[in-house]
Motif scaffolding. Structure first.
Motif, mmCIF file in Angstrom:
data_model
loop_
_atom_site.group_PDB
_atom_site.id
_atom_site.type_symbol
_atom_site.label_atom_id
_atom_site.label_comp_id
_atom_site.label_asym_id
_atom_site.label_seq_id
_atom_site.Cartn_x
_atom_site.Cartn_y
_atom_site.Cartn_z
ATOM 1 N N TRP A 172 0.837 -1.208 0.000
ATOM 2 C CA TRP A 172 0.000 0.000 0.000
ATOM 3 C C TRP A 172 0.870 1.256 0.000
ATOM 4 O O TRP A 172 0.648 2.180 -0.793
ATOM 5 N N GLN A 173 1.869 1.305 0.873
ATOM 6 C CA GLN A 173 2.742 2.478 0.940
ATOM 7 C C GLN A 173 3.493 2.698 -0.361
ATOM 8 O O GLN A 173 3.722 3.845 -0.766
ATOM 9 N N GLU A 174 3.866 1.614 -1.022
ATOM 10 C CA GLU A 174 4.657 1.709 -2.242
ATOM 11 C C GLU A 174 3.895 2.386 -3.384
ATOM 12 O O GLU A 174 4.502 2.835 -4.361
ATOM 13 N N GLN A 175 2.579 2.513 -3.252
ATOM 14 C CA GLN A 175 1.795 3.178 -4.285
ATOM 15 C C GLN A 175 2.031 4.688 -4.320
ATOM 16 O O GLN A 175 1.725 5.347 -5.312
ATOM 17 N N ASP A 176 2.577 5.235 -3.234
ATOM 18 C CA ASP A 176 2.806 6.682 -3.162
ATOM 19 C C ASP A 176 4.115 6.954 -2.434
ATOM 20 O O ASP A 176 4.131 7.513 -1.335
ATOM 21 N N PRO A 177 5.250 6.595 -3.027
ATOM 22 C CA PRO A 177 6.534 6.677 -2.317
ATOM 23 C C PRO A 177 6.958 8.091 -1.959
ATOM 24 O O PRO A 177 7.650 8.301 -0.961
ATOM 25 N N LEU A 178 6.576 9.091 -2.743
ATOM 26 C CA LEU A 178 7.015 10.456 -2.479
ATOM 27 C C LEU A 178 6.346 11.051 -1.243
ATOM 28 O O LEU A 178 6.847 12.023 -0.675
ATOM 29 N N ASN A 179 5.209 10.492 -0.829
ATOM 30 C CA ASN A 179 4.518 11.002 0.352
ATOM 31 C C ASN A 179 4.703 10.111 1.572
ATOM 32 O O ASN A 179 3.943 10.208 2.531
ATOM 33 N N ALA A 180 5.710 9.249 1.521
ATOM 34 C CA ALA A 180 5.987 8.395 2.678
ATOM 35 C C ALA A 180 6.258 9.267 3.896
ATOM 36 O O ALA A 180 7.024 10.236 3.835
ATOM 37 N N PHE A 190 3.821 10.896 5.322
ATOM 38 C CA PHE A 190 2.701 11.837 5.388
ATOM 39 C C PHE A 190 1.405 11.195 4.895
ATOM 40 O O PHE A 190 0.488 11.882 4.506
ATOM 41 N N SER A 191 1.350 9.882 4.913
ATOM 42 C CA SER A 191 0.186 9.169 4.400
ATOM 43 C C SER A 191 -0.270 8.128 5.404
ATOM 44 O O SER A 191 0.503 7.670 6.254
ATOM 45 N N THR A 192 -1.545 7.762 5.284
ATOM 46 C CA THR A 192 -2.077 6.723 6.156
ATOM 47 C C THR A 192 -1.348 5.408 5.942
ATOM 48 O O THR A 192 -1.070 4.664 6.889
ATOM 49 N N SER A 193 -1.018 5.122 4.686
ATOM 50 C CA SER A 193 -0.357 3.845 4.389
ATOM 51 C C SER A 193 0.987 3.725 5.090
ATOM 52 O O SER A 193 1.314 2.678 5.659
ATOM 53 N N SER A 194 1.783 4.793 5.101
ATOM 54 C CA SER A 194 3.094 4.709 5.751
ATOM 55 C C SER A 194 2.957 4.671 7.267
ATOM 56 O O SER A 194 3.762 4.034 7.957
ATOM 57 N N ALA A 195 1.925 5.328 7.803
ATOM 58 C CA ALA A 195 1.701 5.274 9.244
ATOM 59 C C ALA A 195 1.280 3.870 9.676
ATOM 60 O O ALA A 195 1.754 3.351 10.691
ATOM 61 N N VAL A 196 0.391 3.249 8.896
ATOM 62 C CA VAL A 196 -0.034 1.883 9.208
ATOM 63 C C VAL A 196 1.148 0.928 9.083
ATOM 64 O O VAL A 196 1.372 0.059 9.933
ATOM 65 N N ALA A 197 1.924 1.092 8.009
ATOM 66 C CA ALA A 197 3.096 0.239 7.827
ATOM 67 C C ALA A 197 4.083 0.424 8.972
ATOM 68 O O ALA A 197 4.702 -0.544 9.438
ATOM 69 N N GLY A 198 4.227 1.655 9.443
ATOM 70 C CA GLY A 198 5.145 1.916 10.539
ATOM 71 C C GLY A 198 4.763 1.173 11.805
ATOM 72 O O GLY A 198 5.604 0.542 12.449
ATOM 73 N N LEU A 199 3.485 1.226 12.168
ATOM 74 C CA LEU A 199 3.045 0.567 13.395
ATOM 75 C C LEU A 199 3.093 -0.959 13.269
ATOM 76 O O LEU A 199 3.548 -1.644 14.190
ATOM 77 N N THR A 200 2.627 -1.489 12.148
ATOM 78 C CA THR A 200 2.627 -2.949 12.002
ATOM 79 C C THR A 200 4.047 -3.494 11.953
ATOM 80 O O THR A 200 4.338 -4.551 12.532
ATOM 81 N N MET A 201 4.951 -2.765 11.296
ATOM 82 C CA MET A 201 6.334 -3.228 11.247
ATOM 83 C C MET A 201 7.029 -3.061 12.594
ATOM 84 O O MET A 201 7.895 -3.869 12.954
ATOM 85 N N ALA A 202 6.667 -2.025 13.355
ATOM 86 C CA ALA A 202 7.231 -1.874 14.696
ATOM 87 C C ALA A 202 6.856 -3.076 15.561
ATOM 88 O O ALA A 202 7.684 -3.608 16.307
ATOM 89 N N ILE A 203 5.619 -3.525 15.443
ATOM 90 C CA ILE A 203 5.178 -4.702 16.196
ATOM 91 C C ILE A 203 5.925 -5.940 15.718
ATOM 92 O O ILE A 203 6.377 -6.771 16.525
ATOM 93 N N ALA A 204 6.056 -6.077 14.391
ATOM 94 C CA ALA A 204 6.772 -7.237 13.846
ATOM 95 C C ALA A 204 8.237 -7.231 14.272
ATOM 96 O O ALA A 204 8.793 -8.280 14.642
ATOM 97 N N TYR A 205 8.872 -6.057 14.225
ATOM 98 C CA TYR A 205 10.266 -5.963 14.653
ATOM 99 C C TYR A 205 10.413 -6.351 16.128
ATOM 100 O O TYR A 205 11.329 -7.100 16.509
ATOM 101 N N ALA A 206 9.528 -5.818 16.974
ATOM 102 C CA ALA A 206 9.642 -6.058 18.408
ATOM 103 C C ALA A 206 9.430 -7.532 18.733
ATOM 104 O O ALA A 206 10.230 -8.140 19.464
ATOM 105 N N THR A 207 8.353 -8.114 18.224
ATOM 106 C CA THR A 207 8.087 -9.522 18.520
ATOM 107 C C THR A 207 9.130 -10.424 17.877
ATOM 108 O O THR A 207 9.529 -11.441 18.454
ATOM 109 N N GLY A 208 9.604 -10.042 16.687
ATOM 110 C CA GLY A 208 10.651 -10.825 16.045
ATOM 111 C C GLY A 208 11.934 -10.840 16.858
ATOM 112 O O GLY A 208 12.586 -11.884 17.001
ATOM 113 N N LEU A 209 12.291 -9.679 17.423
ATOM 114 C CA LEU A 209 13.507 -9.626 18.239
ATOM 115 C C LEU A 209 13.336 -10.436 19.523
ATOM 116 O O LEU A 209 14.253 -11.143 19.948
#
Length: 342
Positions: free
Chosen positions: A209-217, A219-238
């Motif tokens: 989803w974020q990759e559809q609008d890379p220049l607005n990473a 500042f978009s809902t997609s990058s914010a959602v990706a940020g939170l979900t990846m933060a959870i994945a990073y934390a649990t993965g570690l």
């Protein structure tokens, strides 16, 4: 992951029983590594686009680092403040006064750090901690968790990020401490795996989803959602990784960085400001050269942190922070081995 005994300090990564929670330290050290990758580009002012096209390296960092580590760092500070208050309640008659003093001291450090790095995190943590955490520290844990999650999810839905997420993440972390999460890490193996699998799947979808609008990473809902979900994945993965032989090898290094989080955070900025201009001209796009600097900084900090903590209980800034918090001297140097005859 091993835990070590903490002396009287009200440390933000000790459990209610007084033991350091090594996994929290490792998570904080891991978050510091990612934040350094983000901050170095902001401090040096290196360009990320040319002719409205995102350059390859900053594009990869937008997908893997930006907005991924700051939420984790903020959540951990909220957990730390919760642990501190629990420890202070067992030691002092006015524990919230100690928390207020701790937050005020953090604010002074953050204000000084703002001079070198406008937009740094410590000052907002202190301000939002005073405004939000202190009043809510008297509220039931379910109330705090609901407030924290709501004030985190709503800004994400509105395509907001950065400092706007700090209050929600701090309160959420504080509430998780009230629920006893830090003391339950060792019992969360199956649950961690389930959360990791779901958050990794969600991260993959969010990245598409974020990759559809890379220049607005950023500042978009997609990058914010990706940020939170990846933060959870990073934390649990570690947290899963530290249970493996590989994790038991890298864990102590991450723990050392995390135990000296304010010191590592501030000294990284000092090193970037000091040596960044020697490698980069204004308006440079030399990202490959730029990334060599955080690699060197992390190696130096990892070695220095382990050397320092073998001799002292706390990092320099952590020690000063504790002295101000408790308004009394705190032992710094570790006792020398008896065989040395000191």
């Amino acid at each position: 992951m091993t835990t070590t005994m903490e002396t009287r300090d009200g440390g933000e990564t000790t459990s209610s029983s007084g033991r350091r929670i090594g996994q929290l330290d490792a998570l904080r050290g891991f978050a510091l590594c990612g934040i350094l990758l983000v901050n170095i580009s902001q401090i040096t002012g290196i360009k990320s686009t040319v002719e409205e096209q995102k350059l390859p390296i900053p594009h990869v960092l937008e997908l893997t680092a930006h907005q991924r580590f700051f939420p984790l760092f903020s959540l951990l500070f909220g957990i730390g403040f919760g642990i501190f208050l629990q420890r202070a309640q067992a030691k002092a008659q006015r524990p919230r006064l100690l928390l207020l003093r701790r937050l005020a001291a953090l604010g002074v450090l953050g204000a000084a750090h703002q001079v070198l790095q406008p937009g740094e995190a410590l000052l907002p943590y202190a301000l939002f901690g005073i405004v939000a955490l202190l009043p809510l520290s008297r509220a039931p844990r379910w109330v705090n968790l609901a407030i924290g999650l709501t004030t985190t999810v709503v800004p994400v839905a509105l395509s907001a990020g950065g400092l706007i997420l700090v209050p929600g993440l701090l309160v959420t972390g504080f509430a998780l401490t009230q629920f006893g999460l830090p003391n339950a890490f060792d019992r969360l193996g199956p649950h961690l795996l389930a959360v990791f699998v779901f958050s990794a799947a969600g991260s993959a979808a969010a990245l598409v989803w974020q990759e559809q609008d890379p220049l607005n990473a950023g500042f978009s809902t997609s990058s914010a959602v990706a940020g939170l979900t990846m933060a959870i994945a990073y934390a649990t993965g570690l947290l899963l990784l530290v249970r493996t032989p590989v994790g038991r090898w890298i864990g102590p290094t991450l723990e050392a960085l995390g135990r000296m989080a304010p010191t590592s955070y501030v000294t990284a900025t000092l090193l970037i400001v000091s040596f960044g201009p020697l490698h980069l001209a204004p308006g440079s796009t030399a990202w490959a050269t730029l990334l060599g600097l955080p690699a060197v900084i992390l190696i130096v900090q990892a070695l220095w942190s382990r050397w320092w903590l073998a001799r002292f209980h706390y990092g320099p800034l952590e020690w000063a922070w504790r002295c101000v918090t408790w308004w009394s001297p705190v032992d710094l140097r570790r006792a020398a081995p008896a065989s040395q005859g000191w």
